[in-house]
Design a protein around this motif. Structure first.
Motif, short mmCIF file in Angstrom:
data_model
loop_
_atom_site.label_atom_id
_atom_site.label_comp_id
_atom_site.label_asym_id
_atom_site.label_seq_id
_atom_site.Cartn_x
_atom_site.Cartn_y
_atom_site.Cartn_z
N GLU A 17 0.88 -1.16 0.00
CA GLU A 17 0.00 0.00 0.00
C GLU A 17 0.92 1.22 0.00
O GLU A 17 2.07 1.13 0.42
CB GLU A 17 -0.94 0.01 1.21
CG GLU A 17 -0.27 0.14 2.55
CD GLU A 17 -1.28 0.19 3.69
OE1 GLU A 17 -2.38 0.73 3.50
OE2 GLU A 17 -0.94 -0.31 4.78
N TYR A 18 0.41 2.31 -0.52
CA TYR A 18 1.23 3.50 -0.70
C TYR A 18 0.60 4.69 0.00
O TYR A 18 -0.61 4.76 0.18
CB TYR A 18 1.39 3.80 -2.19
CG TYR A 18 2.11 2.69 -2.92
CD1 TYR A 18 3.48 2.68 -3.02
CD2 TYR A 18 1.40 1.63 -3.47
CE1 TYR A 18 4.15 1.66 -3.67
CE2 TYR A 18 2.06 0.60 -4.12
CZ TYR A 18 3.42 0.62 -4.21
OH TYR A 18 4.09 -0.41 -4.85
N MET A 19 1.46 5.63 0.37
CA MET A 19 1.00 6.86 1.01
C MET A 19 1.86 8.01 0.45
O MET A 19 3.07 7.88 0.31
CB MET A 19 1.17 6.78 2.53
CG MET A 19 0.84 8.08 3.24
SD MET A 19 0.90 7.99 5.05
CE MET A 19 2.64 7.66 5.33
N GLU B 70 2.73 11.95 1.26
CA GLU B 70 2.60 12.94 2.34
C GLU B 70 3.43 14.18 1.99
O GLU B 70 4.60 14.07 1.64
CB GLU B 70 3.07 12.35 3.67
CG GLU B 70 2.77 13.27 4.82
CD GLU B 70 2.75 12.56 6.15
OE1 GLU B 70 3.08 13.21 7.13
OE2 GLU B 70 2.42 11.37 6.20
N LEU C 123 7.24 7.18 11.11
CA LEU C 123 6.58 6.45 10.02
C LEU C 123 7.22 5.07 9.82
O LEU C 123 6.53 4.10 9.54
CB LEU C 123 6.63 7.26 8.73
CG LEU C 123 5.75 8.52 8.74
CD1 LEU C 123 6.09 9.40 7.54
CD2 LEU C 123 4.28 8.14 8.74
N TRP D 125 6.15 1.99 7.41
CA TRP D 125 6.29 2.71 6.15
C TRP D 125 7.75 2.81 5.76
O TRP D 125 8.61 3.11 6.58
CB TRP D 125 5.69 4.11 6.25
CG TRP D 125 4.21 4.10 6.39
CD1 TRP D 125 3.49 4.33 7.52
CD2 TRP D 125 3.25 3.81 5.37
NE1 TRP D 125 2.14 4.21 7.27
CE2 TRP D 125 1.97 3.89 5.96
CE3 TRP D 125 3.35 3.48 4.03
CZ2 TRP D 125 0.81 3.66 5.24
CZ3 TRP D 125 2.18 3.26 3.31
CH2 TRP D 125 0.93 3.35 3.92
N TYR E 269 7.04 9.96 -0.69
CA TYR E 269 6.28 8.78 -1.10
C TYR E 269 6.73 7.60 -0.24
O TYR E 269 7.93 7.33 -0.12
CB TYR E 269 6.53 8.48 -2.57
CG TYR E 269 6.16 9.63 -3.48
CD1 TYR E 269 4.87 9.76 -3.95
CD2 TYR E 269 7.10 10.58 -3.83
CE1 TYR E 269 4.52 10.83 -4.77
CE2 TYR E 269 6.76 11.65 -4.65
CZ TYR E 269 5.47 11.77 -5.11
OH TYR E 269 5.13 12.82 -5.92
N LYS F 161 5.83 3.39 1.09
CA LYS F 161 5.13 2.13 0.81
C LYS F 161 5.34 1.21 2.01
O LYS F 161 6.28 1.36 2.77
CB LYS F 161 5.65 1.48 -0.46
CG LYS F 161 7.07 0.94 -0.35
CD LYS F 161 7.49 0.23 -1.61
CE LYS F 161 8.85 -0.42 -1.44
NZ LYS F 161 9.27 -1.18 -2.61
#
Length: 53
Positions: free
Chosen positions: A5-7, A9, A32, A37, A48, A50
């Motif tokens: 899954e990706y975020m 910020e 994080l 993450w 970015y 993941k």
């Protein structure tokens, strides 16, 4: 096959007298990282991340 899954910020740090950017960004990235993450890339103030799911 691994799944991620990706975020994305936008991390903006307001520097004031006595503020050390490196200390603040290191603390944020370590927080994080403890949540699983992994930093995958940076473009200016956009970071970015993941993590495997």
């Amino acid at each position: 096959m691994k799944r991620y899954e990706y975020m994305v910020e936008n991390i903006q740090i307001q520097l004031r007298n006595g503020t050390n950017f490196e200390d603040i960004i290191t603390e944020k990235l370590n927080t994080l990282g403890r949540e699983g993450w992994e930093l995958a890339g940076v473009n200016g103030t956009v970071y970015y991340f993941k993590r495997e799911i």
